[in-house]
Design a protein around this motif. Structure first.
Motif, short mmCIF file in Angstrom:
data_model
loop_
_atom_site.label_atom_id
_atom_site.label_comp_id
_atom_site.label_asym_id
_atom_site.label_seq_id
_atom_site.Cartn_x
_atom_site.Cartn_y
_atom_site.Cartn_z
N VAL A 33 0.84 -1.20 0.00
CA VAL A 33 0.00 0.00 0.00
C VAL A 33 0.88 1.25 0.00
N PHE A 34 1.90 1.24 0.84
CA PHE A 34 2.80 2.40 0.96
C PHE A 34 3.46 2.74 -0.37
N ASP A 35 3.91 1.74 -1.10
CA ASP A 35 4.56 1.98 -2.39
C ASP A 35 3.63 2.73 -3.34
N ARG A 36 2.36 2.38 -3.31
CA ARG A 36 1.39 3.07 -4.15
C ARG A 36 1.09 4.48 -3.63
N VAL A 37 1.06 4.62 -2.32
CA VAL A 37 0.83 5.94 -1.71
C VAL A 37 1.91 6.93 -2.16
N VAL A 38 3.14 6.48 -2.17
CA VAL A 38 4.26 7.33 -2.60
C VAL A 38 4.05 7.79 -4.04
N GLU A 39 3.52 6.91 -4.87
CA GLU A 39 3.28 7.24 -6.28
C GLU A 39 2.14 8.24 -6.44
N GLU A 40 1.10 8.12 -5.62
CA GLU A 40 -0.13 8.87 -5.84
C GLU A 40 -0.18 10.22 -5.13
N TYR A 41 0.61 10.41 -4.07
CA TYR A 41 0.57 11.66 -3.32
C TYR A 41 1.86 12.44 -3.51
N PRO A 42 1.83 13.50 -4.31
CA PRO A 42 3.05 14.28 -4.56
C PRO A 42 3.51 15.05 -3.34
N ILE A 43 4.80 15.27 -3.27
CA ILE A 43 5.39 16.06 -2.19
C ILE A 43 5.41 17.53 -2.61
N GLN A 44 4.97 18.41 -1.72
CA GLN A 44 4.95 19.84 -2.01
C GLN A 44 6.36 20.43 -1.88
N LYS A 45 6.51 21.67 -2.27
CA LYS A 45 7.82 22.31 -2.27
C LYS A 45 8.47 22.33 -0.90
N ASN A 46 7.65 22.44 0.16
CA ASN A 46 8.21 22.49 1.52
C ASN A 46 8.38 21.11 2.14
N GLY A 47 8.12 20.06 1.36
CA GLY A 47 8.29 18.69 1.85
C GLY A 47 7.05 18.06 2.42
N ASN A 48 5.97 18.84 2.59
CA ASN A 48 4.73 18.31 3.12
C ASN A 48 3.89 17.66 2.02
N ILE A 49 2.81 17.01 2.45
CA ILE A 49 1.88 16.35 1.52
C ILE A 49 0.47 16.84 1.80
N ILE A 50 -0.27 17.16 0.74
CA ILE A 50 -1.68 17.52 0.89
C ILE A 50 -2.50 16.23 0.96
N PHE A 51 -3.20 16.07 2.07
CA PHE A 51 -4.02 14.87 2.27
C PHE A 51 -5.48 15.29 2.31
N ARG A 52 -6.15 15.17 1.17
CA ARG A 52 -7.56 15.56 1.06
C ARG A 52 -8.44 14.57 1.81
N PHE A 53 -9.46 15.11 2.50
CA PHE A 53 -10.35 14.23 3.25
C PHE A 53 -11.77 14.79 3.22
#
Length: 259
Positions: free
Chosen positions: A227-247
């Motif tokens: 699951v994690f391998d796919r998560v890395v593919e689907e959620y891009p990293i922002q310029k500051n290193g964070n990730i936007i997690f829509r909910f």
């Protein structure tokens, strides 16, 4: 089924509590005397109710003994009880001013029956206030579903996970039938997470839980890695290193009819 883990759940307490705050702030009722929080978890939502309505008696109920123990420890001024609300709500009477439920009903089947039973708990003109996640189209849910049915993992799960939520249209029709008036809305929270591992941590005691519960420790790690391998593919990293997690989350507030 293994009990809920309050420590795991509270790793993102602020993010998990915000929808409860937003829902409570939409409850307009004068000086409620009795409130019940159905699916109170570790008590964070019950405390939000207590802060908004300091003069009310507030009861938090949950089917997880671990969650209730944590709630009693962290909020000793409030009342908590272990209860499986999918089986019986009548024990609590019918004199509540507010029936509240934050991120709980998605785990309970038969919502037509459930919401009617929740309404029965209310006084005339009492308020039913509910929030339930509706994030099935988000990458994390699609990833978990797709990984669970691939050739490697399909045999491990005897049946697919069932989502008990109705559609928004079905809730509209149901609330039209069982309440005198109601409002519905949806909010998409864009949580700021620090890493892809945080997404896994978030879901370990929620969306991943039904799958992990049936796997051995060794297979849990392997499933999570896939699951994690796919998560890395689907959620891009922002310029500051964070990730936007829509909910996305769905809310409704309904007023009880004359009995």
């Amino acid at each position: 089924m293994a009990d809920w883990n309050s420590v795991q759940y509270l790793k993102f307490e602020n993010e998990r509590t915000q929808p409860a705050i937003d829902l409570v702030n939409r409850i307009f009722i004068g000086d409620p005397k009795r409130i019940i929080d159905i699916g109170c978890g570790p008590g964070n939502s019950t405390q939000v109710l207590a802060q908004r309505f300091p003069n009310a008696y507030i009861l938090g109920v949950d089917n997880s003994s671990n969650m209730i123990e944590t709630a009693k420890r962290d909020y000793p001024n409030l009342d908590f009880k272990t209860c499986d609300v999918s089986k019986d709500l009548s024990m609590f009477g019918n004199d509540f001013d507010v029936v509240f439920s934050n991120a709980c009903i998605q785990w309970i089947p038969k919502h037509n029956e459930l919401l009617k039973n929740m309404m029965v708990l209310l006084k005339i003109d009492g308020i039913l206030a509910v929030q339930t996640p509706m994030n099935y189209q988000e990458p994390i849910h699609k990833i978990i579903a797709e990984v669970s049915i691939n050739k490697k993992w399909k045999s491990e799960f005897s049946s697919p996970r069932i989502f008990y939520n109705l559609t928004q249209s079905q809730y509209f029709d149901l609330l039209s039938e069982i309440s005198s008036e109601f409002s519905m809305w949806e909010t998409i929270y864009c949580h700021k997470l620090k890493s892809h591992k945080d997404i896994m941590e978030w879901y370990r005691d929620t969306g991943l839980r039904p799958y992990l519960n049936v796997l051995s420790d060794e297979k849990k790690k392997a499933f999570e890695q896939d699951v994690f391998d796919r998560v890395v593919e689907e959620y891009p990293i922002q310029k500051n290193g964070n990730i936007i997690f829509r909910f996305p989350r769905f809310f409704f507030i309904a007023t009880s009819k004359t009995k």
